[in-house]
Motif scaffolding. Structure first.
Motif, PDB file in Angstrom:
ATOM      1  N   PHE A 156      41.969  51.911  27.424  1.00 38.14           N
ATOM      2  CA  PHE A 156      42.133  53.322  27.125  1.00 38.14           C
ATOM      3  C   PHE A 156      40.794  54.033  27.266  1.00 38.14           C
ATOM      4  O   PHE A 156      39.787  53.583  26.743  1.00 38.14           O
ATOM      5  N   GLU A 187      46.587  43.487  17.336  1.00 41.62           N
ATOM      6  CA  GLU A 187      45.145  43.747  17.291  1.00 41.62           C
ATOM      7  C   GLU A 187      44.799  45.152  17.771  1.00 41.62           C
ATOM      8  O   GLU A 187      44.004  45.847  17.148  1.00 41.62           O
ATOM      9  N   THR A 188      45.383  45.562  18.906  1.00 38.37           N
ATOM     10  CA  THR A 188      44.983  46.841  19.491  1.00 38.37           C
ATOM     11  C   THR A 188      46.157  47.792  19.602  1.00 38.37           C
ATOM     12  O   THR A 188      47.322  47.381  19.562  1.00 38.37           O
ATOM     13  N   GLY A 189      45.858  49.056  19.763  1.00 38.17           N
ATOM     14  CA  GLY A 189      46.889  50.071  19.962  1.00 38.17           C
ATOM     15  C   GLY A 189      46.213  51.386  20.276  1.00 38.17           C
ATOM     16  O   GLY A 189      45.190  51.710  19.678  1.00 38.17           O
ATOM     17  N   ASN A 190      46.779  52.128  21.232  1.00 42.97           N
ATOM     18  CA  ASN A 190      46.233  53.445  21.569  1.00 42.97           C
ATOM     19  C   ASN A 190      47.320  54.210  22.301  1.00 42.97           C
ATOM     20  O   ASN A 190      48.438  53.707  22.456  1.00 42.97           O
ATOM     21  N   VAL A 191      46.999  55.432  22.768  1.00 47.73           N
ATOM     22  CA  VAL A 191      48.066  56.250  23.358  1.00 47.73           C
ATOM     23  C   VAL A 191      48.630  55.640  24.637  1.00 47.73           C
ATOM     24  O   VAL A 191      49.687  56.073  25.106  1.00 47.73           O
ATOM     25  N   MET A 234      39.946  47.105   8.277  1.00 47.53           N
ATOM     26  CA  MET A 234      39.766  48.071   9.363  1.00 47.53           C
ATOM     27  C   MET A 234      38.296  48.338   9.654  1.00 47.53           C
ATOM     28  O   MET A 234      37.971  49.085  10.573  1.00 47.53           O
ATOM     29  N   TRP A 280      42.819  54.369  16.715  1.00 46.74           N
ATOM     30  CA  TRP A 280      43.210  53.563  17.877  1.00 46.74           C
ATOM     31  C   TRP A 280      42.097  52.595  18.272  1.00 46.74           C
ATOM     32  O   TRP A 280      40.965  52.723  17.813  1.00 46.74           O
ATOM     33  N   SER A 281      42.461  51.638  19.116  1.00 53.41           N
ATOM     34  CA  SER A 281      41.472  50.632  19.519  1.00 53.41           C
ATOM     35  C   SER A 281      41.898  49.981  20.820  1.00 53.41           C
ATOM     36  O   SER A 281      43.067  50.064  21.215  1.00 53.41           O
ATOM     37  N   TYR A 282      40.941  49.374  21.489  1.00 53.48           N
ATOM     38  CA  TYR A 282      41.272  48.562  22.662  1.00 53.48           C
ATOM     39  C   TYR A 282      40.235  47.450  22.792  1.00 53.48           C
ATOM     40  O   TYR A 282      39.148  47.520  22.197  1.00 53.48           O
ATOM     41  N   ARG A 333      33.924  40.004  16.089  1.00 51.25           N
ATOM     42  CA  ARG A 333      34.897  39.064  16.634  1.00 51.25           C
ATOM     43  C   ARG A 333      34.944  39.190  18.148  1.00 51.25           C
ATOM     44  O   ARG A 333      34.933  40.281  18.685  1.00 51.25           O
ATOM     45  N   SER A 341      44.838  62.463  12.631  1.00 48.96           N
ATOM     46  CA  SER A 341      44.084  62.374  13.875  1.00 48.96           C
ATOM     47  C   SER A 341      44.737  61.385  14.844  1.00 48.96           C
ATOM     48  O   SER A 341      44.422  61.385  16.025  1.00 48.96           O
ATOM     49  N   HIS A 342      45.618  60.556  14.332  1.00 46.47           N
ATOM     50  CA  HIS A 342      46.323  59.608  15.201  1.00 46.47           C
ATOM     51  C   HIS A 342      47.609  59.157  14.502  1.00 46.47           C
ATOM     52  O   HIS A 342      47.688  58.036  14.014  1.00 46.47           O
ATOM     53  N   SER A 390      42.736  44.664  26.912  1.00 47.41           N
ATOM     54  CA  SER A 390      43.744  45.722  27.023  1.00 47.41           C
ATOM     55  C   SER A 390      43.850  46.175  28.467  1.00 47.41           C
ATOM     56  O   SER A 390      42.840  46.456  29.115  1.00 47.41           O
ATOM     57  N   GLU A 437      36.382  44.403  20.591  1.00 48.35           N
ATOM     58  CA  GLU A 437      37.271  45.536  20.366  1.00 48.35           C
ATOM     59  C   GLU A 437      36.443  46.785  20.125  1.00 48.35           C
ATOM     60  O   GLU A 437      35.461  46.759  19.389  1.00 48.35           O
ATOM     61  N   GLU A 462      39.476  57.440  14.573  1.00 52.64           N
ATOM     62  CA  GLU A 462      40.805  58.054  14.462  1.00 52.64           C
ATOM     63  C   GLU A 462      41.874  57.018  14.154  1.00 52.64           C
ATOM     64  O   GLU A 462      42.914  57.338  13.581  1.00 52.64           O
ATOM     65  N   ARG A 520      43.809  44.152  13.693  1.00 53.40           N
ATOM     66  CA  ARG A 520      43.337  45.406  13.136  1.00 53.40           C
ATOM     67  C   ARG A 520      44.452  46.454  12.999  1.00 53.40           C
ATOM     68  O   ARG A 520      44.567  47.138  11.980  1.00 53.40           O
ATOM     69  N   GLN A 521      45.302  46.572  14.041  1.00 52.62           N
ATOM     70  CA  GLN A 521      46.362  47.588  13.959  1.00 52.62           C
ATOM     71  C   GLN A 521      47.416  47.209  12.927  1.00 52.62           C
ATOM     72  O   GLN A 521      47.982  48.077  12.265  1.00 52.62           O
ATOM     73  N   ARG A 527      46.076  48.308   9.676  1.00 52.12           N
ATOM     74  CA  ARG A 527      46.218  49.752   9.498  1.00 52.12           C
ATOM     75  C   ARG A 527      47.652  50.113   9.111  1.00 52.12           C
ATOM     76  O   ARG A 527      47.881  50.948   8.232  1.00 52.12           O
TER      77      ARG A 527
END
Lengths: 258, 260
Positions: B85, A67-71, A194, B144-146, B73, A59-60, B81, B137, B142, A212-213, A216
């Motif tokens: 997103f 900490e963060t990550g997305n498209v 996670m 991803w996160s922001y 947190r 799914s990804h 971010s 956050e 799926e 968090r990322q 993962r």
């Protein structure tokens, strides 16, 4: 988790095989009932976790650090597969079916089973002296020389001697200890990190990993490592005699004189 | 658990059989007691039936015991971010477009169910209540996160305004998007970080993020944070809603409890 494999004897046969001593019964005992049950429950859980974990990644199939990550953010790496979400840019012009619902449910359920099973195995292994006897390197093997001797015979793909049906060799012991006390706890830890509510209760567990990322990504690599371990484990079992070793893990006994 | 490698023991195997039998009886009894305790203390999620029920129940019960009052947190401004997103939203309906054209002045949040003073609230009215912001956050199941800063009124405050009756167990929230509703237990609803959010990153909550009103439940995954909320129903009987699984998510195979 306790596996029944073995290949390669150190030159000079310095591996102490306490459990082989006096094995003149026709079918010597090899694995306790608890080791056998926990082994096969863990096997089933591992398969469930692997399949559902791979499905969830679909799914990804992008990984990040921090900490963060997305498209919209730079990736650490991508897996070149189609995704089950059309918002993820994969280069494929089709989207797989969403299977995350049951995958997540089975992933967590199998995780619970394998963690509880693992706890039972570790607690009983400590209390019964199983780890000390079967997994800590035998007294005569606690040297670099013994380590390289075992390694060398593994690299030559030497067939294991008959005494290895009753005891684990040095390399085996070290890899089992690493999986039981490092790789497995790490995959549980990074999995928990996670969970947003887990992180609320124990923020240090995710902050220590770098976010968090990162958790993962480490979870993914540790899973790949565990998969490699299982593949090598099965390969070694095959080398050592697939049916005799597998039957030993089912019946608990090793047939003599084959 | 005996590891004796020399096999000599009918006595040994009988002892094993007895030990195993006792362990099995203890295990089954223990499970029975655990199930009753879990039910009494509200540790069983509405979607606990089915083959994945044990896993869902363990997730929910463990986290309710370990983290009932823990705070999600919070991050610093510099960790927000940029840009946040935005996941996809369904094409807005004509009714929504009409409300949007009017600057959402006619948007109403209806609150009913087990409350002393059911009523409707405009966004402007909600903004008059004490506001709270947090930089948290949002993580999607799926992967991803922001991080964003959210502004809104704590749901707990609104619940106090309408006066929740003591037997209440869940707050059901409904979106203007068709077939989109969810619910949380009273612990999550009264949690200080649970917001009816109308702002994001020092601006109005954008429509792509669920504006004018979204529920923000930072201890749970993205899909619990329903967009375009226009109705809250306080209830003690979650079985009355939809298929009785607590939200629409379990009808698609997703867990009602999304703290994991």
């Amino acid at each position: 988790m306790g596996g029944s494999e073995s290949v390669g004897m150190p030159v000079g046969g310095s591996v102490a095989s306490a459990s082989a001593a006096g094995a003149d019964a026709r079918a010597a005992r090899r694995h306790s009932l608890l080791v056998r049950i926990t082994h096969w429950v863990s096997t089933l859980c591992f398969i469930a976790l692997l399949v559902t974990g791979a499905e969830i990644v679909l799914s990804h199939p992008r990984f990040y650090w921090g900490e963060t990550g997305n498209v919209g953010t730079p990736v650490l790496f991508k897996i070149p597969v189609p995704a089950s979400r059309h918002l993820v840019p994969t280069g494929y012009n089709y989207t797989l079916r969403d299977q995350n619902g049951w995958s997540r449910a089975l992933h967590f359920q199998a995780a619970w089973f394998v963690v509880l099973t693992g706890l039972l195995y570790v607690i009983s292994g400590v209390l019964s002296g199983y780890f000390r006897r079967e997994l800590l390197p035998a007294k005569g093997d606690r040297s670099l020389g013994a380590f390289f001797a075992t390694l060398k015979s593994h690299l030559r793909f030497a067939r294991p001697g008959p005494e290895e049906a009753h005891s684990y060799n040095l390399l085996q012991r070290l890899s089992y200890l690493f999986v039981i006390f490092v790789a497995f706890p790490l995959v549980v830890w990074t999995g928990l990190a996670m969970s947003p509510t887990w992180d609320a209760a124990f923020p240090a567990t995710v902050n220590l990993l770098g976010g968090r990322q990162s958790a993962r990504t480490i979870h993914f690599f540790d899973s790949v490592f565990l998969l490699l371990f299982v593949l090598v484990h099965v390969l070694m079992v095959w080398f050592a005699g697939f049916w005799s070793r597998t039957l030993a893990m089912i019946t608990g006994r090793v047939k003599e004189g084959k | 658990m005996s590891d004796s490698s020399t096999g000599n023991a009918t006595g040994n195997s009988r002892r094993k059989l007895i030990t195993g039998g006792l362990a099995a009886v203890a295990g089954v009894t223990g499970l029975g007691v655990a199930a009753r305790l879990a039910k009494r203390y509200g540790l069983v999620p509405p979607d606990a039936g089915g083959i994945y029920g044990p896993g869902e129940t363990l997730n929910y019960a463990t986290q309710r015991v370990l983290a009932r009052h823990s705070k999600a947190r919070e991050f610093s401004k510099s960790q927000i971010s940029k840009p946040p997103f935005a996941n996809e939203i369904a094409p807005p309906s004509d009714a929504f477009k009409k409300l949007q054209a009017g600057g959402f002045a006619d948007w109403r949040l209806t609150i009913d169910g087990l409350v002393d003073h059911p009523g409707t609230f405009s966004v402007a009215e909600l903004k008059k209540y004490p506001s709270r912001g947090h930089i948290t956050e949002l993580a999607c199941e799926e992967g991803w996160s922001y991080i964003a800063e959210w502004h809104g009124v704590p749901l707990a405050h609104v619940l106090d305004v309408v006066g929740v009756q003591p037997q209440a167990k869940y707050v059901v929230y409904v979106s203007m998007e068709p077939d989109t509703w969810d619910s949380i237990d009273m612990d999550e609803a009264r949690h200080p970080q649970t917001l009816l959010a109308y702002g994001m990153n020092d601006a109005e909550l954008p429509v792509v993020h669920g504006g004018p009103l979204r529920i923000r439940v930072p201890r749970q995954l993205g899909y619990k944070n329903v967009k375009f909320v226009n109705r809250l129903t306080v209830t003690d009987d979650i079985k009355k809603f939809g298929k009785g699984l607590g939200s629409v998510s379990p009808e698609y195979g997703y867990a009602w409890y999304a703290g994991v």
